[in-house]
Design a protein around this motif. Structure first.
Motif, PDB file in Angstrom:
ATOM      1  N   LEU A  88       0.831  -1.208   0.000  1.00  0.00           N
ATOM      2  CA  LEU A  88       0.000   0.000   0.000  1.00  0.00           C
ATOM      3  C   LEU A  88       0.866   1.260   0.000  1.00  0.00           C
ATOM      4  O   LEU A  88       0.451   2.311  -0.502  1.00  0.00           O
ATOM      5  CB  LEU A  88      -0.944   0.008   1.198  1.00  0.00           C
ATOM      6  N   TYR A 103      -8.466  -2.732   4.569  1.00  0.00           N
ATOM      7  CA  TYR A 103      -7.476  -3.090   3.562  1.00  0.00           C
ATOM      8  C   TYR A 103      -6.710  -4.336   3.972  1.00  0.00           C
ATOM      9  O   TYR A 103      -6.532  -5.264   3.173  1.00  0.00           O
ATOM     10  CB  TYR A 103      -6.505  -1.934   3.320  1.00  0.00           C
ATOM     11  N   LEU A 202     -10.193  -0.482  -2.262  1.00  0.00           N
ATOM     12  CA  LEU A 202     -10.969  -1.418  -1.444  1.00  0.00           C
ATOM     13  C   LEU A 202     -12.138  -1.978  -2.242  1.00  0.00           C
ATOM     14  O   LEU A 202     -12.436  -3.175  -2.156  1.00  0.00           O
ATOM     15  CB  LEU A 202     -11.466  -0.720  -0.179  1.00  0.00           C
TER      16      LEU A 202
END
Length: 218
Positions: A88, A103, A202
């Protein structure tokens, strides 16, 4: 803004063209500092993990059972939290606490479903250990050769670090491909195309999980 669809390559798919690649596990990495790991410890860990996976793959259990067993092996072997946070990247700081939590949950499910689906359907796999080397002061690189019926053998490098006092796979390199950087780039592109909204990623991950689940029931 309408969310753009995520690149159709499933998580780690670029590196998992050969189904035995782990883990896919992106190019796995852990953001935190590690204790130095002994080369022999790293090699033994990879050997044990590989044998566990081969044992499951080559069993006579139904595919669904093999997938579950492979998932259990992967959860023990891979530093899922470290991998997910690294991938990420800078967007971790942009995400809200609730988005960070979701996440990580979605990332683990996506990772395990992708890898389990690939591993759980192949039999006749053979695994051999190659050369091990100290990559940095924090981790070691262990080379393996994977053989499958009717396919050419391929080389797979496992990067192993010490996480929480235990060896864990923190990197996989297939044909020189940096898996963590590939996946990090893909995830970042999804967010960037949608105005820097982590929610876009997401949403794409939820769709991907739904698609994987649907295929598993066929």
């Amino acid at each position: 803004m309408r969310y753009q669809r995520m690149n159709r390559r499933t998580l780690l798919a670029s590196a998992l063209a050969a189904p035995f690649a782990l883990t896919a596990l992106g190019h796995f990495a852990v953001p935190a500092a590690h204790a130095e790991i002994d080369i022999n410890t790293a090699a033994q860990f990879v050997q044990t993990t590989g044998q566990d996976l081969v044992g499951v793959l080559n069993s006579n259990q139904p595919v669904a059972v093999r997938r579950q067993q492979v998932a259990a092996v992967l959860r023990k072997a891979v530093d899922v939290d470290g991998v997910g946070r690294f991938i990420l990247g800078r967007w971790w700081r942009v995400a809200t606490p609730a988005e960070q939590q979701e996440y990580m949950k979605l990332f683990e499910e996506t990772l395990i479903r992708n890898l389990s689906a690939r591993f759980g359907e192949y039999q006749g796999v053979r695994f051999s250990l190659g050369r091990s080397q100290q990559r940095t002061e924090d981790d070691a690189l262990v080379n393996t050769t994977i053989e499958r019926p009717n396919s050419a053998p391929f080389s797979l490098d496992w990067r192993v670090g010490e996480v929480g006092g235990q060896p864990r796979v923190v990197d996989v390199i297939a044909e020189g491909t940096s898996l963590r950087l590939t996946q990090r780039s893909e995830y970042s592109a999804v967010i960037s195309r949608n105005g820097g909204q982590v929610a876009a990623l997401l949403d794409a991950m939820r769709r991907q999980i739904a698609a994987l689940a649907a295929r598993e029931t066929r």
